[in-house]
Design a protein around this motif. Structure first.
Motif, PDB file in Angstrom:
ATOM      1  N   SER A 177       0.716  -1.056   0.010  1.00 52.53           N
ATOM      2  CA  SER A 177      -0.203  -0.574  -0.065  1.00 52.53           C
ATOM      3  C   SER A 177       0.826   1.290   0.098  1.00 52.53           C
ATOM      4  N   PHE A 178       0.443   2.219  -0.470  1.00 52.61           N
ATOM      5  CA  PHE A 178       1.479   3.855  -0.734  1.00 52.61           C
ATOM      6  C   PHE A 178       0.091   4.767  -0.291  1.00 52.61           C
ATOM      7  N   GLY A 179       0.446   5.744   0.135  1.00 53.31           N
ATOM      8  CA  GLY A 179      -0.367   7.252   0.605  1.00 53.31           C
ATOM      9  C   GLY A 179      -0.811   7.169   2.689  1.00 53.31           C
ATOM     10  N   THR A 180      -0.946   8.717   2.641  1.00 54.31           N
ATOM     11  CA  THR A 180      -1.281   8.452   3.690  1.00 54.31           C
ATOM     12  C   THR A 180      -2.490   9.988   3.178  1.00 54.31           C
ATOM     13  N   LYS A 181      -3.216  10.503   4.076  1.00 59.56           N
ATOM     14  CA  LYS A 181      -4.174  11.644   3.812  1.00 59.56           C
ATOM     15  C   LYS A 181      -2.868  13.059   4.013  1.00 59.56           C
TER      16      LYS A 181
ATOM     17  N   ARG B 250       3.460   2.082 -14.489  1.00 62.56           N
ATOM     18  CA  ARG B 250       2.903   3.573 -13.875  1.00 62.56           C
ATOM     19  C   ARG B 250       2.307   3.985 -13.879  1.00 62.56           C
ATOM     20  N   ILE B 251       1.918   4.695 -12.836  1.00 71.74           N
ATOM     21  CA  ILE B 251       0.781   4.578 -12.280  1.00 71.74           C
ATOM     22  C   ILE B 251      -0.637   6.113 -11.825  1.00 71.74           C
ATOM     23  N   TYR B 252      -1.751   5.823 -12.371  1.00 79.42           N
ATOM     24  CA  TYR B 252      -2.079   6.872 -12.640  1.00 79.42           C
ATOM     25  C   TYR B 252      -3.407   7.293 -12.096  1.00 79.42           C
ATOM     26  N   VAL B 253      -3.711   7.976 -10.891  1.00 78.33           N
ATOM     27  CA  VAL B 253      -4.747   8.209  -9.911  1.00 78.33           C
ATOM     28  C   VAL B 253      -6.234   9.314  -9.593  1.00 78.33           C
ATOM     29  N   ALA B 254      -7.026   9.443  -9.989  1.00 76.68           N
ATOM     30  CA  ALA B 254      -8.073  10.389  -9.280  1.00 76.68           C
ATOM     31  C   ALA B 254      -7.867  10.571  -8.697  1.00 76.68           C
TER      32      ALA B 254
ATOM     33  N   VAL C  16      -2.142  12.105 -10.489  1.00 76.57           N
ATOM     34  CA  VAL C  16      -1.568  11.736  -9.725  1.00 76.57           C
ATOM     35  C   VAL C  16      -0.725  10.985 -10.802  1.00 76.57           C
ATOM     36  N   ARG C  17       0.299  11.169 -11.015  1.00 73.47           N
ATOM     37  CA  ARG C  17       1.421  10.045 -11.880  1.00 73.47           C
ATOM     38  C   ARG C  17       1.927   9.481 -10.593  1.00 73.47           C
ATOM     39  N   MET C  18       2.414   8.642 -11.166  1.00 71.77           N
ATOM     40  CA  MET C  18       4.080   7.942  -9.976  1.00 71.77           C
ATOM     41  C   MET C  18       4.511   6.590 -10.746  1.00 71.77           C
ATOM     42  N   ASP C  19       5.856   6.569 -10.598  1.00 72.15           N
ATOM     43  CA  ASP C  19       6.481   5.799 -11.140  1.00 72.15           C
ATOM     44  C   ASP C  19       6.181   3.694 -10.919  1.00 72.15           C
ATOM     45  N   ASP C  20       6.196   4.356  -9.627  1.00 73.05           N
ATOM     46  CA  ASP C  20       5.682   2.646  -9.025  1.00 73.05           C
ATOM     47  C   ASP C  20       5.166   2.803  -7.361  1.00 73.05           C
ATOM     48  N   MET C  21       4.910   1.846  -6.721  1.00 75.85           N
ATOM     49  CA  MET C  21       4.302   1.940  -5.458  1.00 75.85           C
ATOM     50  C   MET C  21       5.226   2.265  -4.206  1.00 75.85           C
ATOM     51  N   THR C  22       6.608   2.788  -4.815  1.00 76.39           N
ATOM     52  CA  THR C  22       7.373   3.574  -4.053  1.00 76.39           C
ATOM     53  C   THR C  22       7.022   5.098  -3.800  1.00 76.39           C
ATOM     54  N   GLY C  23       5.888   5.976  -5.231  1.00 75.29           N
ATOM     55  CA  GLY C  23       5.740   6.746  -5.075  1.00 75.29           C
ATOM     56  C   GLY C  23       6.916   7.987  -5.806  1.00 75.29           C
ATOM     57  N   ALA C  24       7.786   6.757  -6.686  1.00 73.31           N
ATOM     58  CA  ALA C  24       8.922   7.594  -7.279  1.00 73.31           C
ATOM     59  C   ALA C  24       8.093   8.316  -8.325  1.00 73.31           C
TER      60      ALA C  24
END
Length: 391
Positions: free
Chosen positions: A131-135, A155-159, A167-175
């Motif tokens: 899991s990745f992310g906090t409020k 790459r992961i895209y999030v609404a 948001v876009r990030m390269d992987d589940m580390t948030g890079a």
């Protein structure tokens, strides 16, 4: 034929040799026997070329934001029913899960809205839970992530719904964290970004329905190529809209893109599914009215397209999922009733159709291991069927 001739020349009995030796000799010429076997093998391999095996049946994934779980089924009879998740904020737990995406390897990504995080698991056992992310609204933070998609580069895209951005990030580390959008109704702004999907050119489509009543497309995360199209039309008065909000205090809309590039949106304002040929709005076609019968919806949320261009809808307030053969509603099939048991849903929200890996794949073409669908064609560049919205 040159291959056959070569095998026959190598395997044929030489001078003074006989295929069947005289009485008392029991050994058949070994070279000849090996040649025959090679010939048969070559004929079988050559004869199998060009054949297209029947694809393995797709799997249907559904998120439920009131049962706080993920469901997978093998078909619309509910066969193979399996669930993952309970309510909570730990491993194998969800809080109002929203968008879902399954990448080519079969790994599952979910927008775990109430926990303000993105979750990835390897399979329906929960193995490989990450899991990745906090409020929050800073780097590596979300405020009710709603839709999720993954591109061909992983790459992961999030609404990011309440942060009014994507948001876009390269992987589940948030890079490689990068964001786009601010709150508003103008260019480069969002009011309620929910569903997010990618087309074959990796252009980003965002459903911005509740506030701005539109679909947005950008070419990249800089916002280049900003294009909008009006989708939702609020036909409800303020009293009716308030009543709906009490019944379904989340406002999301999912989208999907088929192999021809046609765009599908679940329009909860009018309880219908909308299809357009492109962002000009040409070819606009819709299906649905308010109700629980055939060709009716009550708050359609997620939407997906399979390899045969069949349409799948998460019909949230009817606590069911729907499959139809086309936008006319032919082949209407439903599964589900209100509840928390087998073949039951409580507000199904996200839906995704995935082609699993299997022996039935045609290996004479690109072999991706597993194939997420964009419609009639399986492609390595993944396209999302996501929905989103806050509880």
């Amino acid at each position: 034929m040159r291959h056959f001739s070569l095998i026959l020349a190598l395997a044929a009995p030489g001078a003074g040799q006989h295929l069947f030796p005289g009485r008392g000799e029991r050994q058949v010429n070994r070279v000849w026997a090996v040649g025959l076997m090679l010939l048969v093998l070559l004929i079988v391999v050559a004869g199998g070329r060009g054949q297209t095996p029947t694809p393995a049946a797709p799997q249907i994934y559904v998120t439920e934001d009131r049962n706080h779980r993920l469901v997978r089924i093998d078909d619309m009879t509910g066969a193979g029913w399996i669930t993952l998740g309970t309510q909570g904020g730990g491993a194998n737990q969800f809080s109002f899960p929203a968008g879902i995406f399954v990448e080519a390897t079969g790994r599952i990504y979910m927008a775990d809205g109430g926990n303000n995080r993105i979750v990835r698991v390897d399979d329906m056992t929960g193995a490989g839970w990450t899991s990745f992310g906090t409020k929050g609204s800073s780097v590596n933070q979300f405020s009710f992530p709603a839709g999720v998609a993954v591109d061909g580069a992983g790459r992961i895209y999030v609404a990011d719904y309440f942060n009014r951005r994507i948001v876009r990030m390269d992987d589940m580390t948030g890079a490689g964290w990068v964001t786009f959008g601010t709150e508003g109704s103008g260019v480069n702004q969002f009011g309620s970004p929910s569903g997010i999907s990618l087309d074959a050119q990796s252009r980003i489509h965002v459903v911005d329905l509740y506030v701005n009543e539109r679909l947005v497309r950008i070419n990249e995360m800089s916002g280049a190529g900003w294009t909008t199209l009006s989708i939702g039309i609020r036909q409800l008065g303020l009293v009716a809209l308030f009543a709906l909000t009490l019944e379904a205090p989340f406002m999301w809309a999912g989208s999907a893109i088929d192999a021809s590039g046609r765009i599908y949106v679940a329009d909860y304002f009018t309880n219908r599914v909308v299809r357009i040929d492109d962002m000009s709005g040409v070819g606009r076609t819709s299906l649905g009215s308010t109700g629980a019968g055939v060709r009716q919806f009550r708050f359609p949320a997620g939407i997906a397209i399979d390899a045969t261009s069949r349409i799948y809808v998460a019909d949230a307030l009817n606590n069911r999922i729907v499959r139809m053969d086309d936008i006319a509603g032919a082949g209407w099939t439903t599964l589900g009733a209100a509840g928390s048991g087998v073949h039951q849903f409580l507000r199904p929200s996200g839906i995704f159709v995935y082609q699993p890996r299997g022996a039935a794949r045609n290996r004479s073409r690109h072999d991706f291991g597993g194939i997420p669908f964009i419609g009639g064609t399986a492609v390595p560049r993944v396209l999302a069927r996501c929905r989103a919205g806050p509880p």
